[in-house]
Design an enzyme around this catalytic site. Sequence first.
Site, short mmCIF file in Angstrom:
data_model
loop_
_atom_site.label_atom_id
_atom_site.label_comp_id
_atom_site.label_asym_id
_atom_site.label_seq_id
_atom_site.Cartn_x
_atom_site.Cartn_y
_atom_site.Cartn_z
CD GLU A 433 -15.79 26.40 -3.86
OE1 GLU A 433 -15.16 26.66 -5.03
OE2 GLU A 433 -15.76 25.26 -3.41
N GLY A 434 -12.86 30.58 -3.62
CA GLY A 434 -12.26 32.02 -3.96
C GLY A 434 -12.56 32.74 -2.55
#
Length: 588
Positions: A433-434
């Site tokens: 998620e980054g």
Amino acid sequence: MQFVMHEVLNVVDEFKALPKHADLDADTLNAVLEEGGKFAAEVVQPLNLRGDAEGCTLDKATHEVTTPTGFKDAYAQFVEGGWAALSCDPEYGGQGLPLLINQCFYEMLNSASQAWTMYPGLSHGAYEALHAHGTDEQKKTFLPKLVSGEWTGTMCLTEPHCGTDLGLLTTRAEPQGDGTYRVTGNKIFISAGEHDLAPNIIHLVLARLPDAPKGSKGISLFLVPKYHVKPDGSLGERNPIFCTGLEHKMGIHANATAQLSLDGAIGTLVGEPNKGLQAMFVMMNTARLGVGNQSLGLTEVAYQNALAYAKERLQMRSLSGTKAKDKPADPIIVHPDVRKMLLTAKAYAEGGRAMAMYGAMIAEKAHHHPDDKVRKDSEEILGLLTPIVKAFLTDNGFAATNHCMQVFGGHGYIHETGAEQFVRDARINMIYEGTNTVQSLDLLGRKILQNQGATLKKFGKQIEALIAEEGVNEKMAEFINPLATLADQMTKFTTEIGFKGFVNADEVGGASVDYLRVAGHLVFGYFFARMASVALKKIGEGSTDPFYTAKLQTARFYFARLFPETASLMRTARSGVANLLDTDAALT
């Protein structure tokens, strides 16, 4: 959780300003969480260790995935109990409870089994994206099934050649002239991308239209179901989106991280053409808060297990003299460094919980408060906190689970104790998620420097108000003074990094990770001071509940042992980017 909800955040009073939650009472919120805790402990937690050992199995002939023993039955109980619908819109079958309750429930589920929890957790993100950007037809067809949990959802971003840099993705979508598109490409690292828990999976897929601009401005979002849905809502033919492989990961073995191949799979457009990232970011930001919550859950369960072990495990004698005279050795909890490791995990859990629950509360305000200014301010502060929740809580979660495994000594490396699984599961949360570096760049580059620190100042006013209120209270000095010092330093620190970044953008990249940790401690310090203030007032009113004494002791430990990290972080951030980039000889 009840302490943070009712004594620190006063959520019932806060929600009275929101018409949809004006009638909520503390007893209702508490009752839901009590039942949620029972479900997590009695249904999900017993699956965790076995699920990790068993993993998921792919039948390459049919492309079907079998989840570990018991997962499917637990999911059926989850759906039957209405847990999927907790904070969803009543228009689509949801219960309409605040997001805060969903947040707390999922923290307990993550403590019970992060791998199992990711199956329904991703569905909630898909629900959020469709609720915000779906067409009326998409909402009518898919939202009731996602809300009930009858179907699950995923988000399909990553490709073999592109992870964070989505501008490089090559999956393509060809319009069919009837409002549908044929989507072709390959996606990897798709959590819960294929499984046997539900009869249909709703994939939200990023792809490019034929005339799309290059880069991230040419990305569109498509809804691609595993099975086509007939007009009456029943399932039709299989859509050609198949699982071709499962990733063999160091952790979360029981969650199917799938490689997906789309071969002309039929999908429909979500949102506007070439603006898919706007729609997907609704899901991604929900997921980032969710990932922080995953590590929060792991931090708490690792702490609980390590604390229980430290009280029972006998090793050596206390340096200051025998403590357990009736035993051949003292329990290891008497040793200062064991306590340091336990208290580190406890402090990271309690600070993280307060931050995450606050974020969920202001998310509710951002969506539903009748005052436009309150909505905008809440959305702005939530945007500031999102990368901190994701990165700070996952960094802390990995550190905490490592400490807790260390408490177990040699037994910590043995699978049966569960300690090493928490470490392995926690490690991935820092990446997906980054990555946490990306979160740091988002915080410093976008959320702070892009508006000259205006959002940081907005949150800073809350800190200033607390300092003004408690600054004359001598009993609060040990909490307020270091917080006030850092708040003052933060302004100068931010300005200095901003000026350097204006001259050379790489300076932002060199300072951002350290900067985020400083910001994380600023937020933690604020909430620990608030929690200490409540505890002192309760004790001053005559309470003898050891809960409040424990809060004060944890806050003292945090400010004395963890908060001072900010000094070294600011020093390293200020050292400049030259010692990183002028290193060609060192990195040959």
